[in-house]
Structure formats: structure tokens, C-alpha cells
Design a protein around this motif. Sequence first.
Motif, PDB file in Angstrom:
ATOM      1  N   ILE A 119      63.047  34.809  70.144  1.00  0.00           N
ATOM      2  CA  ILE A 119      64.380  34.952  70.427  1.00  0.00           C
ATOM      3  C   ILE A 119      65.411  34.592  69.471  1.00  0.00           C
ATOM      4  CG2 ILE A 119      66.050  33.949  72.121  1.00  0.00           C
ATOM      5  CD1 ILE A 119      63.648  33.810  74.232  1.00  0.00           C
ATOM      6  N   ALA A 120      65.174  33.808  68.674  1.00  0.00           N
ATOM      7  CA  ALA A 120      65.983  32.936  67.817  1.00  0.00           C
ATOM      8  C   ALA A 120      66.235  34.298  66.553  1.00  0.00           C
ATOM      9  CB  ALA A 120      65.603  31.952  67.112  1.00  0.00           C
ATOM     10  N   LEU A 121      64.971  34.781  66.148  1.00  0.00           N
ATOM     11  CA  LEU A 121      64.831  35.844  65.056  1.00  0.00           C
ATOM     12  C   LEU A 121      65.517  37.095  65.527  1.00  0.00           C
ATOM     13  CD1 LEU A 121      61.531  35.029  63.426  1.00  0.00           C
ATOM     14  CD2 LEU A 121      63.863  34.479  62.455  1.00  0.00           C
ATOM     15  N   HIS A 122      65.229  37.541  66.836  1.00  0.00           N
ATOM     16  CA  HIS A 122      65.961  38.678  67.491  1.00  0.00           C
ATOM     17  C   HIS A 122      67.404  38.815  67.415  1.00  0.00           C
ATOM     18  CE1 HIS A 122      65.783  42.171  69.773  1.00  0.00           C
ATOM     19  NE2 HIS A 122      66.634  41.713  70.952  1.00  0.00           N
ATOM     20  N   ILE A 123      67.942  37.585  67.866  1.00  0.00           N
ATOM     21  CA  ILE A 123      69.429  37.361  67.972  1.00  0.00           C
ATOM     22  C   ILE A 123      69.947  37.519  66.274  1.00  0.00           C
ATOM     23  CG2 ILE A 123      71.336  35.916  68.438  1.00  0.00           C
ATOM     24  CD1 ILE A 123      69.651  34.903  70.617  1.00  0.00           C
ATOM     25  N   HIS A 125      68.466  39.101  63.924  1.00  0.00           N
ATOM     26  CA  HIS A 125      68.258  40.377  63.438  1.00  0.00           C
ATOM     27  C   HIS A 125      69.252  41.512  63.860  1.00  0.00           C
ATOM     28  CE1 HIS A 125      64.912  43.708  62.933  1.00  0.00           C
ATOM     29  NE2 HIS A 125      66.104  44.103  62.250  1.00  0.00           N
ATOM     30  N   PHE A 126      69.058  41.557  65.493  1.00  0.00           N
ATOM     31  CA  PHE A 126      69.878  42.846  65.740  1.00  0.00           C
ATOM     32  C   PHE A 126      71.280  42.415  66.589  1.00  0.00           C
ATOM     33  CE2 PHE A 126      65.377  44.692  66.522  1.00  0.00           C
ATOM     34  CZ  PHE A 126      65.800  45.861  65.745  1.00  0.00           C
ATOM     35  N   THR A 127      71.545  41.339  66.845  1.00  0.00           N
ATOM     36  CA  THR A 127      72.596  40.988  67.515  1.00  0.00           C
ATOM     37  C   THR A 127      73.835  40.493  66.478  1.00  0.00           C
ATOM     38  OG1 THR A 127      71.814  40.142  69.632  1.00  0.00           O
ATOM     39  CG2 THR A 127      73.822  39.399  69.172  1.00  0.00           C
ATOM     40  N   THR A 128      73.379  39.712  65.609  1.00  0.00           N
ATOM     41  CA  THR A 128      74.560  39.148  64.391  1.00  0.00           C
ATOM     42  C   THR A 128      74.148  39.917  63.131  1.00  0.00           C
ATOM     43  OG1 THR A 128      73.203  37.261  63.634  1.00  0.00           O
ATOM     44  CG2 THR A 128      74.424  36.833  65.575  1.00  0.00           C
ATOM     45  N   GLY A 129      73.019  40.489  62.767  1.00  0.00           N
ATOM     46  CA  GLY A 129      72.668  41.157  61.699  1.00  0.00           C
ATOM     47  C   GLY A 129      72.730  40.106  60.420  1.00  0.00           C
ATOM     48  N   THR A 130      72.358  38.917  60.724  1.00  0.00           N
ATOM     49  CA  THR A 130      72.421  37.870  59.733  1.00  0.00           C
ATOM     50  C   THR A 130      71.015  37.936  58.812  1.00  0.00           C
ATOM     51  OG1 THR A 130      73.476  36.157  61.163  1.00  0.00           O
ATOM     52  CG2 THR A 130      72.103  35.290  59.284  1.00  0.00           C
ATOM     53  N   ILE A 131      69.912  38.440  59.494  1.00  0.00           N
ATOM     54  CA  ILE A 131      68.743  38.770  58.937  1.00  0.00           C
ATOM     55  C   ILE A 131      68.506  40.506  58.937  1.00  0.00           C
ATOM     56  CG2 ILE A 131      66.189  38.626  59.058  1.00  0.00           C
ATOM     57  CD1 ILE A 131      66.503  36.193  60.726  1.00  0.00           C
ATOM     58  N   ARG A 132      68.350  40.828  57.633  1.00  0.00           N
ATOM     59  CA  ARG A 132      68.394  42.487  57.359  1.00  0.00           C
ATOM     60  C   ARG A 132      67.407  42.899  56.982  1.00  0.00           C
ATOM     61  NH1 ARG A 132      74.912  43.590  56.066  1.00  0.00           N
ATOM     62  NH2 ARG A 132      75.916  42.267  57.731  1.00  0.00           N
TER      63      ARG A 132
END
Length: 220
Positions: A119-123, A125-132
Motif C-alpha cells: 500500500i505504501a509503495l503503491h501510493i 508509485h501511482f498516486t504521488t509519483g515519488t517512486i518512478r
Amino acid sequence: MGRLRRFYASMVGKKIVMGVTGLIGVGFVIVHSLGNLLVFRGPEAINSYSHFLKSTGELLWALRIVLIVAVVLHVIAAIQLTRQSHAARPVDYVKREPQVSTISGRTMRWGGALLFVFIALHILHFTTGTIRPAGAFSPQDVYANIVTSFRIWWVALFYVVSMIALGFHLYHGIWSSVRSIGVSPASPQPLHRRVSLVIAVLVWAAFTAIPIAVIAGMVR
């Protein structure tokens, strides 16, 4: 406030909190899976859906806050229940009989930990775009974010494995939640177990179909 503290301090209270927050999470993943399936209708469909959600403004944030609070309470109650159970029986059983439980029940703890990380990584990744992982990220082009991300094999694999954990978690969580809050009584052949299985399989299939479709080139 005193009554609420005493209620939550009991194992029954924690189980009810877990049941209610769990059902909130179930409602979310069902709606979320249906929205994600719009990717099969093309970029315009899922991007329009994303734009509609963002246009709701304060309502969307209120729902997000409710969901975040539900997840946090769910995790805290689960940890505290585990500690209380261990405290009540400091010496473990000499021999366990796993055949009386289900695989989903025996994997709830580890599956729940994986889902919390997911859930943390998904947010991020796809919500904030912090992880790309794909490099580029566009808040307006959800379709492109999905396709470019799931073309990376290890990203797709992580999501597929996480969805297996979600399926097991849903199956056990749904039927145990309705029992915890007293909606369904104990039964040798409970209907809610069969309903839980159907929901878990459908949600798992909906989420898993997307990365597999991208890897297979069906969504591009």
C-alpha cells in the motif's frame, strides 16, 4: 471516552474494530478494482475516471482520510490482538493441527505485512509519483503510468505477488469480519465463506489481469 477505552482494551473490542475497518478496506478494493479495469477500454476511459475522482476535491480527500485511518487502526488492532493472544498463552502448543484452518488464515500475518508495504509503495508509485521505476510520471495520464510501469518485469511481478496476498487476505478477512461484528453466526457450512471466496477471486483476478495484460502486450 472511558467506555470507549475499556471497549477497545478488550479483545472483543479490538476484533470489532478489525472487522469494521476491514470491511471498509474491502469496499475500497472492490471499487478500486472496478475503476482500474477501465484500462481495458483505453486511455480516455481511465484518464477521464481519474480526472473525475480528482475533481471531487474535498470529498476525495475525506475518503482518503477515512481509508488511511481504517488501515492504521486495522494494523494496530491486529498487532495488539496478536500480543494479547501470546500473553494469554506464553507457552506455544506442543503440536499444531493446521488442517483445521485455511491457508489464508495461516498466512494472514505475513500477507498483511506484505500488503502494508505494498500500500505504501503503491501510493508512492501511482498516486504521488515519488517512486518512478519507469522514469517518467504524469498525474494526468494514468494509462501511460500503468503501461510503462508494468512493462518492467519486476514491477509487474511485485504487483502480481501482492495481489495473491490480497486474495488470501480478503477471503479470510471478509468472513471473519462479519463474524467479529456479529452479522453472521457460526455455522458448519457458512454462506459468508462462499461469498468471501467469490469476492476474493474476482478482486484478485481484476487487479492481476492488468499487469499480465501489459506484459502480454494486450494493453499497450
